[in-house]
Design a protein around this motif. Structure first.
Motif, PDB file in Angstrom:
ATOM      1  N   ARG A  52      -0.825 -12.372  -6.361  1.00 34.39           N
ATOM      2  CA  ARG A  52      -0.097 -12.341  -4.968  1.00 34.39           C
ATOM      3  C   ARG A  52      -0.112 -13.750  -4.212  1.00 34.39           C
ATOM      4  N   LYS A 158       2.155 -13.383   2.343  1.00 39.08           N
ATOM      5  CA  LYS A 158       0.794 -13.070   3.010  1.00 39.08           C
ATOM      6  C   LYS A 158       0.323 -14.501   3.505  1.00 39.08           C
ATOM      7  N   ARG A 162      -0.233 -15.420  12.536  1.00 45.35           N
ATOM      8  CA  ARG A 162      -0.457 -14.050  12.915  1.00 45.35           C
ATOM      9  C   ARG A 162      -0.233 -13.554  14.524  1.00 45.35           C
ATOM     10  N   GLU A 192       5.689  -2.212   9.508  1.00 43.35           N
ATOM     11  CA  GLU A 192       4.357  -1.789   9.034  1.00 43.35           C
ATOM     12  C   GLU A 192       3.459  -2.138  10.255  1.00 43.35           C
ATOM     13  N   GLY A 195      -2.014  -5.066   9.848  1.00 44.24           N
ATOM     14  CA  GLY A 195      -2.610  -5.124   8.643  1.00 44.24           C
ATOM     15  C   GLY A 195      -2.477  -4.264   7.631  1.00 44.24           C
ATOM     16  N   LEU A 218      -1.293  -3.945  -1.478  1.00 47.28           N
ATOM     17  CA  LEU A 218      -1.748  -3.373  -2.951  1.00 47.28           C
ATOM     18  C   LEU A 218      -2.494  -2.173  -2.914  1.00 47.28           C
ATOM     19  N   SER A 219      -2.624  -1.944  -1.428  1.00 44.82           N
ATOM     20  CA  SER A 219      -3.105  -0.244  -1.186  1.00 44.82           C
ATOM     21  C   SER A 219      -1.949   0.694  -1.332  1.00 44.82           C
ATOM     22  N   THR A 255      -6.588  -2.701   2.511  1.00 43.50           N
ATOM     23  CA  THR A 255      -7.432  -2.943   1.601  1.00 43.50           C
ATOM     24  C   THR A 255      -8.856  -2.393   2.240  1.00 43.50           C
TER      25      THR A 255
HETATM   26  C1  LIG Z   1       0.551  -7.472   7.656  1.00 45.21           C
HETATM   27  C2  LIG Z   1       0.400  -6.683   6.707  1.00 45.21           C
HETATM   28  N1  LIG Z   1       0.565  -5.603   6.087  1.00 45.21           N
HETATM   29  C3  LIG Z   1       0.223  -4.992   5.062  1.00 45.21           C
HETATM   30  C4  LIG Z   1      -1.149  -5.209   4.536  1.00 45.21           C
HETATM   31  C5  LIG Z   1      -1.825  -4.219   3.722  1.00 45.21           C
HETATM   32  O1  LIG Z   1      -1.928  -4.977   2.294  1.00 45.21           O
HETATM   33  P1  LIG Z   1      -3.072  -4.634   1.382  1.00 45.21           P
HETATM   34  O2  LIG Z   1      -3.169  -3.119   1.132  1.00 45.21           O
HETATM   35  O3  LIG Z   1      -2.688  -5.607   0.036  1.00 45.21           O
HETATM   36  O4  LIG Z   1      -4.306  -4.835   2.022  1.00 45.21           O
HETATM   37  C6  LIG Z   1      -1.762  -6.245   5.063  1.00 45.21           C
HETATM   38  C7  LIG Z   1      -2.947  -6.541   4.834  1.00 45.21           C
HETATM   39  O5  LIG Z   1      -3.797  -7.514   5.310  1.00 45.21           O
HETATM   40  C8  LIG Z   1      -1.143  -7.004   6.138  1.00 45.21           C
HETATM   41  O6  LIG Z   1      -1.677  -8.091   6.920  1.00 45.21           O
END
Ligand SMILES: Cc1ncc(COP(=O)(O)O)c(C=O)c1O
Length: 299
Positions: A52, A158, A162, A192, A195, A218-219, A255
């Motif tokens: 990613r 990503k 922020r 969302e 994070g 990814l979670s 994560t």
């Molecule tokens: C804005 C945002 N959405 C969703 C996620 C969740 O992503 P992941 O499950 O890959 O950690 C993150 C992780 O930091 C994020 O920054």
């Protein structure tokens, strides 16, 4: 022993790692990022995180200066170097931050004139502030600010710009200091968390927003995989606040904490106001998958 970090080809002691005040990470927030975690000191989905990362690098036209394979190799080496600094039952984050490199004021931001700044570090994963939410559930609140539309910045990149997430999270916490934000998009659909991704359970079915307005977490992917194994139907679809108010269960995925239940949405109880059985089933399946009892470890 002190933790080490990887900084553009060098491995240095964390407290001595320095970057320029003219770095584009500072000047422009021009940085792509990944955060991976370990379970039982083994990295979880590191290859997918790095894949990613390389997609984010491609779309943002940042040349990291090293291949995806080398990135994986140096990351694993750094983790191995730092593992003796972690206790037996303590896990860690592995964070990648890659900026375009030096960006003197007035320079053309579209050209990468020198080497990218590649920063990789590991840090202890302290989930103590989240721990109580596994049993009590958290309060999910929709802030006033909306998610940056994908037409401006694709949510699948990503990145470390922020400010919008930070302000939205502050707005949620002004309502309730314990709140976790659920940011809507400009059309009023659920997007969302700053994070994390969002799931609901409604009539025995899991539902989550499509990646049109959120990171392809990814979670999120792990929950979708576990749901398929447990034969729980799962749909990627548009959701509005109404769907969250009327859901039986609501949770975040990310994560560090994996699955975080929410038992209150904008002041109203979600379902019966208790952490739901589907959420607990998924948490148990995830713990089984990684051989670490996620809730026990956090607590
Ligand atoms: C804005 C945002 N959405 C969703 C996620 C969740 O992503 P992941 O499950 O890959 O950690 C993150 C992780 O930091 C994020 O920054």
């Amino acid at each position: 022993m002190q933790r080490q970090v990887y900084l553009t080809g060098q491995v240095v002691v964390e407290s001595e790692a320095k970057i320029s005040i003219f770095d584009s990470a500072v000047m422009l927030g021009d940085t792509v990022t990944e955060s991976t975690r370990t379970f039982g000191h083994r990295p979880f989905k590191l290859e997918q995180h790095i894949a990613r990362l390389y997609k984010s690098l491609k779309v943002t036209r940042i040349d990291a200066g090293i291949s995806e394979e080398e990135m994986l190799h140096v990351t694993l080496r750094l983790l191995e170097t730092n593992l003796p600094t972690y206790r037996e039952h303590e896990d860690c984050w592995i964070v990648h931050n890659i900026s375009r490199g030096l960006s003197i004021a007035g320079a053309d931001p579209t050209s990468q004139s020198g080497a990218a700044t590649v920063m990789i570090f590991t840090q202890p994963m302290d989930l103590s502030s989240w721990a109580k939410f596994y049993t009590e559930g958290c309060h999910a609140v929709t802030p006033m600010s909306r998610i940056v539309p994908a037409q401006s910045l694709d949510a699948r990149i990503k990145n470390r710009s922020r400010m919008s997430y930070t302000l939205a999270e502050m707005e949620a916490k002004l309502v309730d200091p314990q709140a976790q934000g659920i940011i809507l998009d400009i059309h009023g659909n659920v997007a969302e968390n700053k994070g994390g991704n969002i799931f609901i359970v409604s009539d025995g079915k899991l539902k989550t927003p499509t990646t049109k307005n959120c990171l392809a977490g990814l979670s999120r992917e792990t929950v979708i995989q576990l749901a398929a194994e447990l034969e729980i139907p799962c749909e990627e679809t548009e959701l509005q606040p109404y769907d969250l108010y009327t859901a039986d269960e609501l949770f975040f995925t990310s994560t560090p904490y994996c699955i975080m239940p929410a038992t209150k949405f904008n002041g109203l109880p979600v379902g019966n106001g208790q952490v739901g059985s589907m959420t607990l089933r998924l948490l148990a399946a995830w713990s089984e998958l990684v051989g670490v009892y996620i809730v026990d470890q956090a607590q």
